[in-house]
Design a protein around this motif. Structure first.
Motif, PDB file in Angstrom:
ATOM      1  N   ARG A  43       1.114  -1.175  -0.159  1.00 27.85           N
ATOM      2  CA  ARG A  43       0.183  -0.064   0.363  1.00 27.85           C
ATOM      3  C   ARG A  43       1.263   1.269   0.010  1.00 27.85           C
ATOM      4  O   ARG A  43       0.685   2.127  -0.945  1.00 27.85           O
ATOM      5  CB  ARG A  43      -1.024   0.050   1.580  1.00 27.85           C
ATOM      6  CG  ARG A  43      -2.134  -0.953   1.222  1.00 27.85           C
ATOM      7  CD  ARG A  43      -2.814  -0.598   2.469  1.00 27.85           C
ATOM      8  NE  ARG A  43      -3.998  -1.724   2.018  1.00 27.85           N
ATOM      9  CZ  ARG A  43      -5.351  -2.771   2.683  1.00 27.85           C
ATOM     10  NH1 ARG A  43      -3.875  -2.951   3.962  1.00 27.85           N
ATOM     11  NH2 ARG A  43      -6.224  -3.337   2.415  1.00 27.85           N
ATOM     12  N   GLU A  44       1.883   1.122   0.822  1.00 28.91           N
ATOM     13  CA  GLU A  44       2.969   2.446   0.333  1.00 28.91           C
ATOM     14  C   GLU A  44       3.616   2.427  -0.781  1.00 28.91           C
ATOM     15  O   GLU A  44       3.561   3.673  -0.576  1.00 28.91           O
ATOM     16  CB  GLU A  44       3.857   2.188   2.071  1.00 28.91           C
ATOM     17  CG  GLU A  44       3.364   2.401   3.443  1.00 28.91           C
ATOM     18  CD  GLU A  44       4.212   2.177   4.643  1.00 28.91           C
ATOM     19  OE1 GLU A  44       5.363   1.754   3.722  1.00 28.91           O
ATOM     20  OE2 GLU A  44       4.192   2.087   5.326  1.00 28.91           O
ATOM     21  N   THR A  45       3.929   1.753  -1.189  1.00 29.93           N
ATOM     22  CA  THR A  45       5.014   1.472  -2.320  1.00 29.93           C
ATOM     23  C   THR A  45       3.295   1.798  -3.447  1.00 29.93           C
ATOM     24  O   THR A  45       4.523   2.196  -5.226  1.00 29.93           O
ATOM     25  CB  THR A  45       5.568   0.228  -2.438  1.00 29.93           C
ATOM     26  OG1 THR A  45       4.956  -0.509  -2.578  1.00 29.93           O
ATOM     27  CG2 THR A  45       7.006   0.844  -1.729  1.00 29.93           C
ATOM     28  N   GLY A  46       2.684   1.791  -3.091  1.00 26.88           N
ATOM     29  CA  GLY A  46       1.989   2.105  -4.977  1.00 26.88           C
ATOM     30  C   GLY A  46       2.055   0.540  -5.748  1.00 26.88           C
ATOM     31  O   GLY A  46       1.714   0.529  -6.676  1.00 26.88           O
ATOM     32  N   GLY A  47       2.422  -1.047  -5.245  1.00 29.62           N
ATOM     33  CA  GLY A  47       2.947  -1.517  -5.551  1.00 29.62           C
ATOM     34  C   GLY A  47       1.697  -2.410  -6.538  1.00 29.62           C
ATOM     35  O   GLY A  47       0.657  -1.967  -6.581  1.00 29.62           O
ATOM     36  N   ASN A  48       2.287  -3.462  -7.016  1.00 34.14           N
ATOM     37  CA  ASN A  48       1.637  -4.627  -7.828  1.00 34.14           C
ATOM     38  C   ASN A  48       1.742  -5.611  -7.178  1.00 34.14           C
ATOM     39  O   ASN A  48       1.826  -6.072  -6.620  1.00 34.14           O
ATOM     40  CB  ASN A  48       1.578  -4.357  -9.232  1.00 34.14           C
ATOM     41  CG  ASN A  48       2.413  -4.618  -9.298  1.00 34.14           C
ATOM     42  OD1 ASN A  48       3.679  -5.758  -9.231  1.00 34.14           O
ATOM     43  ND2 ASN A  48       3.893  -3.757 -10.352  1.00 34.14           N
ATOM     44  N   ILE A  49      -0.147  -6.581  -8.485  1.00 36.51           N
ATOM     45  CA  ILE A  49      -0.235  -8.242  -7.858  1.00 36.51           C
ATOM     46  C   ILE A  49       1.542  -8.948  -7.338  1.00 36.51           C
ATOM     47  O   ILE A  49       1.700  -9.320  -7.043  1.00 36.51           O
ATOM     48  CB  ILE A  49      -1.139  -8.925  -8.561  1.00 36.51           C
ATOM     49  CG1 ILE A  49      -2.459  -7.782  -7.700  1.00 36.51           C
ATOM     50  CG2 ILE A  49      -1.073  -9.897  -8.245  1.00 36.51           C
ATOM     51  CD1 ILE A  49      -3.827  -8.965  -9.034  1.00 36.51           C
ATOM     52  N   ILE A  50       2.266  -8.570  -9.520  1.00 33.24           N
ATOM     53  CA  ILE A  50       3.432  -9.531  -9.013  1.00 33.24           C
ATOM     54  C   ILE A  50       4.557  -8.733  -7.839  1.00 33.24           C
ATOM     55  O   ILE A  50       4.977  -9.727  -7.550  1.00 33.24           O
ATOM     56  CB  ILE A  50       3.947  -8.736 -10.410  1.00 33.24           C
ATOM     57  CG1 ILE A  50       2.908  -9.247 -11.743  1.00 33.24           C
ATOM     58  CG2 ILE A  50       5.303  -9.076 -10.400  1.00 33.24           C
ATOM     59  CD1 ILE A  50       3.993  -8.984 -13.085  1.00 33.24           C
TER      60      ILE A  50
END
Length: 157
Positions: free
Chosen positions: A13-20
């Motif tokens: 959530r903090e880094t705006g990550g993705n599913i991968i």
């Protein structure tokens, strides 16, 4: 496990990550992507579990079940097949006492992988044990290599 998953989700959530990236970090933490992790992320993020599994099964880097401490890979591509890789595979299965579709020993020490090609056709048949390539492999030598790994483990029992 839940603490680790919570930390991974927080970072996502903090880094705006993705599913991968979430699956990569999960696999790094556990050695594979546990079903419990997929269900947890699905509930927390409101993303269908099928999206996680779709990504995890599309990319060969992801594993959905645990792997043994030692990895034995037998190439069964055309060149290796012609040179007897099926005999090698069967010898390794017998040595590791693997039957049916089982690919990991009961003690979690070995995982056997059958792959389509490792790209070393000139030295077929090829077996890889813990990243060490064995070209022109023969069953007796591969079984001896596996036994050499087993000896220190068995001595600890």
């Amino acid at each position: 496990m839940k603490n680790t998953l919570t930390d991974l989700l927080k970072n996502y959530r903090e880094t705006g990550g993705n599913i991968i990236s979430l699956l990569q970090e999960t696999q790094e933490a556990f050695g594979y992507v546990p079903k419990e992790a997929v269900l947890y992320f699905s509930d927390e993020l409101g993303i269908s579990p099928s999206r996680f599994y779709g990504v995890a099964t599309f990319y060969s880097q992801f594993r959905l079940k645990p792997r043994g401490k030692h990895i034995v890979t037998v190439c069964c591509g055309t060149a290796c097949h012609v040179q007897g890789s099926e005999r090698l595979l069967n010898s390794v299965k017998l040595e590791l006492k693997l039957s049916g579709e089982a690919d990991m020993t009961e003690d979690g020490m070995f995982t056997l992988e059958k792959v389509n090609c490792v790209g070393a056709c000139g030295i077929a048949p090829v077996t890889i044990i813990d990243k060490k390539v064995h070209g022109k492999a023969v069953s007796d030598k591969i079984v001896r290599e596996i036994r050499a790994i087993k000896v220190p483990h068995d001595a600890k029992k």
